[in-house]
Design a protein around this motif. Structure first.
Motif, short mmCIF file in Angstrom:
data_model
loop_
_atom_site.label_atom_id
_atom_site.label_comp_id
_atom_site.label_asym_id
_atom_site.label_seq_id
_atom_site.Cartn_x
_atom_site.Cartn_y
_atom_site.Cartn_z
N SER A 82 17.58 8.25 -52.19
CA SER A 82 16.39 9.08 -52.19
C SER A 82 16.29 9.97 -50.95
O SER A 82 15.41 10.83 -50.88
CB SER A 82 15.14 8.21 -52.28
N LEU A 83 17.18 9.79 -49.98
CA LEU A 83 17.12 10.58 -48.75
C LEU A 83 17.59 12.02 -48.95
O LEU A 83 17.19 12.92 -48.21
CB LEU A 83 17.97 9.92 -47.66
N ALA A 84 18.46 12.24 -49.92
CA ALA A 84 19.11 13.54 -50.09
C ALA A 84 18.09 14.65 -50.34
O ALA A 84 17.12 14.46 -51.09
CB ALA A 84 20.11 13.49 -51.23
N ALA A 85 18.32 15.80 -49.70
CA ALA A 85 17.45 16.97 -49.89
C ALA A 85 18.29 18.22 -49.97
O ALA A 85 19.33 18.33 -49.30
CB ALA A 85 16.46 17.09 -48.73
N PRO A 86 17.88 19.20 -50.78
CA PRO A 86 18.62 20.46 -50.87
C PRO A 86 18.71 21.14 -49.51
O PRO A 86 17.74 21.18 -48.76
CB PRO A 86 17.77 21.29 -51.84
N GLY A 87 19.90 21.62 -49.18
CA GLY A 87 20.10 22.33 -47.93
C GLY A 87 20.38 21.44 -46.74
O GLY A 87 20.53 21.94 -45.62
N ALA A 88 20.46 20.13 -46.96
CA ALA A 88 20.68 19.20 -45.85
C ALA A 88 22.06 18.54 -45.98
O ALA A 88 22.53 18.27 -47.09
CB ALA A 88 19.61 18.12 -45.83
N PRO A 89 22.72 18.26 -44.85
CA PRO A 89 23.96 17.50 -44.89
C PRO A 89 23.67 16.04 -45.25
O PRO A 89 22.50 15.64 -45.32
CB PRO A 89 24.49 17.62 -43.45
N PRO A 90 24.70 15.24 -45.49
CA PRO A 90 24.47 13.83 -45.78
C PRO A 90 23.66 13.17 -44.66
O PRO A 90 23.76 13.55 -43.50
CB PRO A 90 25.88 13.24 -45.87
N PRO A 91 22.86 12.17 -45.01
CA PRO A 91 22.00 11.54 -43.99
C PRO A 91 22.80 10.76 -42.96
O PRO A 91 23.90 10.25 -43.24
CB PRO A 91 21.11 10.61 -44.81
N ILE A 92 22.25 10.68 -41.77
CA ILE A 92 22.77 9.82 -40.71
C ILE A 92 22.10 8.46 -40.88
O ILE A 92 20.88 8.36 -40.81
CB ILE A 92 22.46 10.41 -39.32
#
Length: 316
Positions: free
Chosen positions: A269-279
């Protein structure tokens, strides 16, 4: 147990009322699960009607909500604005604030009625935005639902793609999201328990009143946070401005079980458009930012935030 006829009658009346209350609650939950947008509309209309009917009682203290400066003058080329999440009792930034101050960042907090619709919270941020001096750019840091408030504010108000800004003031130089349910969280259905914690903390600070639990909204945010909600669908379809770095930090209680995530927000659920993979850091939803006990080590997301801020301050 009393054998007196009046005592037995009173017990039966109480039992009947309790049964009716339980039935009404179950019926409401059954209907709300199947009609989330209608539920949201009713909650918004209730909030608006309460404000119209009881304007004085529904008006919280001026200093309770808005943009509040919480740090002294900084020596960095950026300001930091912190945005808390749903039913936040007020201590999520306790460990981060002194670290930001000691490393030279001027900090502000955005405090808002966190049970109201998320779009209303970003509207409130927009209406307060010019309180921040415009001489330095801003990095916005959001925890949990606060990250959704930030994303809505950036893409709809301050830096909408292919549109003119809808609000003046400081430009946004970067965004950091910590534990933000960009694709929703099933735990939003259980927000009643978070509300009790929130109201206990608010009552101790601002005083208890019959309207205390309504100052921060009537629960529309719960609907917005559900996976597949209309708010999330519209937000995730909106393009992110490429010139603004977007970083995501997430917690993992058990790396082998990503569906568990930080206990509140699943890793997926962390993923967002325009963002790299979560840390990812090994921590719970709140534990990534704040200690439960003073003897615990520094929460793991704080070091990640400082590295990201240092990079943005240098222009990396």
């Amino acid at each position: 147990m009393s054998t007196h006829p009046q005592g037995r009658l009173a017990a039966r009346v109480v039992a009947a009322l309790a049964a009716l209350f339980a039935l009404a609650a179950l019926s409401w939950n059954w209907w709300a699960e199947r009609n989330p947008q209608q539920e949201r509309r009713l909650r918004v209309e209730l909030q608006d009607q309460l404000v119209l009917s009881f304007p004085a009682a529904m008006q919280p203290a001026d200093e309770r909500y808005g943009l509040v400066r919480t740090g002294s003058d900084g020596r960095r080329r950026l300001r930091v604005v912190l945005v808390h999440g749903l039913d936040e009792p007020g201590d999520i930034w306790t460990d981060l604030l002194p670290v930001l101050g000691s490393t030279g960042f001027e900090t502000w907090e955005f405090r808002y009625p966190n049970d109201q619709g998320i779009d209303r919270s970003s509207d409130l941020l927009a209406s307060n935005w010019t309180r921040i001096p415009g001489d330095l750019p801003v990095v916005l840091i959001g925890h949990s639902m606060g990250g959704l408030v930030i994303r809505d504010f950036v893409t709809r108000w301050r830096h909408p793609v292919a549109m003119l800004p809808q609000v003046a003031g400081a430009s946004v130089h970067g965004v950091i999201l910590a534990g933000t349910p960009n694709q929703g969280s099933e735990w939003a259905r259980l927000r009643v328990w978070l509300e009790l914690r929130d109201q206990w903390a608010a009552g101790r600070q601002w005083g208890f009143s019959p309207f205390a639990g309504l100052h921060d909204g009537t629960g529309a945010a719960k609907v917005d946070l559900r996976p597949g909600s209309r708010f999330l669908d519209e937000l995730n379809e909106r393009p992110w401005p490429q010139e603004i770095p977007l970083s995501i930090i997430g917690g993992e209680l058990l790396p082998s079980t990503p569906s568990l995530g930080d206990g509140v927000v699943a890793t997926d659920s962390l993923a967002a458009p325009g963002a790299p993979p979560p840390i990812l850091v090994e921590a719970s939803h709140r534990g990534m930012l704040v200690r439960l006990l003073e003897s615990e080590p520094e929460p793991p997301a704080i070091g990640v935030i400082l590295r990201l801020l240092d990079g943005q301050d240098r222009g990396d």
